[in-house]
Enzyme design. Structure first.
Site, PDB file in Angstrom:
ATOM      1  N   ARG A 292       0.810  -1.293   0.256  1.00  0.00           N
ATOM      2  CA  ARG A 292      -0.034   0.189   0.057  1.00  0.00           C
ATOM      3  C   ARG A 292       0.931   1.054   0.181  1.00  0.00           C
ATOM      4  NH1 ARG A 292      -0.984   2.395   4.803  1.00  0.00           N
ATOM      5  NH2 ARG A 292      -1.627   0.629   6.125  1.00  0.00           N
ATOM      6  N   HIS A 296      -3.854   4.368   4.775  1.00  0.00           N
ATOM      7  CA  HIS A 296      -4.867   3.211   4.730  1.00  0.00           C
ATOM      8  C   HIS A 296      -5.915   3.753   4.281  1.00  0.00           C
ATOM      9  CE1 HIS A 296      -7.868   0.121   6.410  1.00  0.00           C
ATOM     10  NE2 HIS A 296      -8.296   1.389   7.183  1.00  0.00           N
ATOM     11  N   TYR A 305       4.303   5.535  11.340  1.00  0.00           N
ATOM     12  CA  TYR A 305       4.397   4.010  11.602  1.00  0.00           C
ATOM     13  C   TYR A 305       5.586   3.356  10.528  1.00  0.00           C
ATOM     14  CZ  TYR A 305       0.410   3.304   8.796  1.00  0.00           C
ATOM     15  OH  TYR A 305      -0.519   3.461   7.704  1.00  0.00           O
TER      16      TYR A 305
END
Lengths: 396, 324
Positions: A292, A296, A305
């Site tokens: 990805r 998200h 992160y």
């Protein structure tokens, strides 16, 4: 029972006491190539590589067919980027980007036969495209005017499922129905189901139960896991100790890992898996090993992160660029083709944007509409009372 | 006119529905060879085969979730949950998918699934086997929820639930499974979503459903000795509630006692009370009262005689209402 007095919880830095090959999850970081079992037909450098097992499933992909796949990838990426921009402009409440996963979705979607059924999660814009769902029909979900306006039966593409993993059981049940109706076999009308979910979903009980049911009923369902390495902020090693495709063995069916950024490999492997299911050799688990490249959702902030280096490494494996390079260098496709796709994508983006702002609000009737197939006196009474109240403001 | 236990009546109802429509499936844990833990599905697999009566793996989400998929495909699955307290692993699929797909799809995807749940206490069972979770389902838009109270209703209601294009949560009072009643197999049944006056009266209205209906009828007989003429209403349908007969009754009697096994707070009984005070305020001669289980987890079975609404607690409420 209470813990012993001298017991202390292990810290996160405590090394695992269980080293071994199964503890190392292949391919979790940006540098990982996906492991030796990865099926790949087109390298990130745009080189066609042979695969004795799956070449035949892509043998019909000539120059024109590959140009069509390239067009799919570009158009899907384009309207996905528009969705992202529309959210930033305040036109959409949220958008779920698919950036980086175009090949995984187009390959799988284009492998399906018209009579097959897809059960998506909520990021499957590319599969929707391949099933003939107009991209504008995805907008209502994110603008808040509907929960999906396309016809699942007509398109063979079920509505998006937001609750993680629910659709794996629904897909399995649907596939059981295909089998009960005698649609599994060598005949021209044989059918299969394909279920899309992410690496995070593999931790959900429904996915496990879907695997169990599919196995014991020999349901013709392809479980298509897009391992994009991250479940919001949780990496794949937070979901599993073994590569996800290897889980299939424990349920008694085939699992395979494919380069999810290679549209040709995704097409070939999914064709094989669907054929396995149609002829009664399913279910099959495919792990499309991808990444990805965006957040998200538009509410997410991946800079909190994950490292930027990881993204940069995956950009080198871009699913579109490798097809473009192959078309130009190996197949001699002229620049005019790419200019044409670019123009088409510009037109699609403009139509997508315009449709978004033109979408009418559904009105209060929508709340009360189709709650029940056979109606409900309570809902009917509430609708009448509220609409009367609502209309009392007319002309005020 | 046949005389059947409630369990046999449901079995016969399932059989009739399966004979009528080849798309009707029965699925659940142990429903095939064993015939279900209460034998409600006894003999169905033998007659209809393993593809129509599915002994499933042991997971409630799997049962409901695959039933949803089968319904999308065009089947009419009837799921059996073994006991009330075991439904919760399947609750996500019921609430998130089964209840909402019709609305989400604007009617394009009906999901005609029936979820049968033996519910309530009184059989001396261990934990998780005696609960009354019906309010948790009645509160969910998109579901229809019914409870049968006798063999005749059970025979007809299960067939009507299967014929419904809406998802129906079908509560069966397990402590009444073995009670016999006359079943008119040629009758024109009461509609599925209709409450019914089962005993006319003029002094006070008793409303209940499922296992407590028998208790209500016993209370009405006992109250006759005190000169009270109680009207008893079987609610039958918990969502949507059919309160017309209750309103009519309360307007005549001026008094209402609602009886149920479930805990009282935010319950189906609470909803009946709230709606009656909205609609019948000027007719009420006394506060509307509830006789229910307590707001505790279902207790160990040696306590259940105290937990369950019994004849004395119902009569005590009747006396309190009549005392106003």
């Amino acid at each position: 029972m209470s813990a012993p007095q001298d017991w202390t919880p292990p810290t996160s830095s405590t090394p695992s006491s269980r080293p071994g090959p199964d503890h190392v999850v292949a391919g979790l970081k940006g540098t990982d190539e996906g492991g030796a079992d990865l099926v790949q037909l087109l390298t990130p450098e745009g080189e066609r590589v042979p695969d004795p097992r799956f070449d035949s499933y892509a043998a019909d992909v000539d120059v024109e067919a590959l140009k069509d796949l390239y067009r799919d990838l570009v158009l899907v990426r384009r309207f996905d980027r528009e969705g992202n921009a529309l959210q930033r402009q305040g036109q959409l409440g949220i958008w779920v980007p698919l950036l980086g996963q175009e090949a995984a979705q187009i390959g799988a979607g284009r492998a399906m036969a018209p009579q097959d059924m897809a059960f998506p999660s909520y990021r499957e814009h590319g599969v929707a495209w391949a099933r003939g769902v107009d991209p504008t029909e995805l907008l209502g979900i994110f603008r808040g005017t509907d929960h999906g306006s396309w016809d699942p039966k007509a398109t063979g593409f079920h509505l998006y499922t937001i609750v993680i993993g629910n659709q794996c059981l629904n897909a399995t049940g649907y596939a059981m129905g295909q089998k009960f109706e005698g649609k599994v076999g060598d005949g021209p009308d044989s059918e299969a189901t394909i279920c899309f979910f992410g690496d995070g979903a593999t931790s959900q009980g429904d996915v496990h139960e879907g695997f169990v049911w599919a196995a014991v009923y020999d349901a013709p369902v392809v479980f298509y896991c897009q391992n994009n390495q991250w479940a919001i902020s949780e990496p794949t090693e937070r979901q599993t100790r073994v590569p996800l495709y290897k889980r299939a063995q424990g349920y008694g069916f085939d699992g395979i890992r494919v380069d999810g950024n290679d549209v040709l490999a995704c097409l070939a492997v999914t064709r094989w898996a669907l054929e396995e299911c149609r002829t009664g050799n399913g279910p099959v688990l495919i792990e499309a090993f991808t990444y990805r490249m965006d957040a998200h959702t538009t509410s997410d902030d991946p800079t909190r992160y994950r490292l930027a280096d990881e993204l940069e490494l995956w950009k080198l494996k871009d699913p579109i660029e490798r097809v473009r390079v192959h078309l130009v260098r190996s197949l001699g496709v002229e620049p005019e083709f790419f200019d044409g796709v670019q123009a088409e994508s510009d037109a699609l983006a403009a139509r997508f944007r315009q449709h978004c702002v033109d979408m009418p609000a559904p009105g209060p009737e929508r709340m009360f509409s189709q709650v029940y197939a056979e109606g409900s006196p309570a809902v009917d009474a509430q609708r009448e009372a509220f609409l009367a109240y609502h209309s009392s403001f007319e002309g005020v | 006119m046949a005389v059947l236990t409630m369990a046999k009546a449901i079995n016969d109802g399932l059989r009739a529905a399966m004979e009528r429509d080849p798309k009707v499936l029965v699925m659940g844990e142990d429903v095939g060879k064993l015939g279900g833990v209460f034998r409600v599905t006894d003999g169905l697999q033998k007659d209809f085969g393993e593809q129509r009566v599915l002994d499933t793996p042991l997971a409630e989400s799997g049962i409901i979730g695959t039933a949803v998929g089968l319904a999308i495909r065009g089947f009419r699955p009837v799921c059996e949950i073994q006991f009330d307290g075991f439904v919760f692993p399947g609750y996500d699929q019921i609430v998130s998918q089964l209840a909402k797909l019709h609305f989400r799809s604007q009617g394009r995807v009906p999901v005609p699934v029936v979820v049968r749940i033996p519910f309530g206490g009184g059989i001396g069972a261990v934990e998780h086997h005696s609960e009354s979770p019906e309010a948790l389902f009645a509160h969910v838009a998109g579901l229809k929820v019914v409870a049968c109270s006798n063999a005749s209703d059970a025979y007809w209601m299960i067939q009507q639930a299967i014929e419904s294009d809406d998802p129906v949560i079908f509560f069966e009072p397990k402590r009444r499974y073995w009670e016999k009643a006359e079943v008119d197999l040629a009758a024109t049944p009461t509609p599925l979503h209709a409450s019914r006056v089962v005993r006319p009266g003029s002094s006070l209205t008793l409303a209940g459903y499922g296992p407590v209906l028998k208790t209500c009828l016993e209370a009405a007989s006992a109250a006759e000795a005190d000169g009270h003429d109680l009207e008893v209403i079987d609610l039958r349908t918990l969502s949507p509630l059919d309160l017309g007969p209750v309103f009519d009754s309360v307007r005549r009697t001026g008094r209402l006692v609602v009886v149920a096994e479930a805990p009282s707070e935010t319950s189906v009984a609470s909803e009946v009370c709230a709606r009656v005070q909205e609609e019948c305020f000027h007719s009420l001669e006394a506060p509307v009262l509830r006789v229910t289980g307590f707001d505790t987890p279902y207790p160990p079975s040696k306590c259940e005689e105290d937990y369950l609404p019994d004849l004395d607690r119902v009569l005590d409420a009747v006396d309190r209402s009549m005392g106003w």
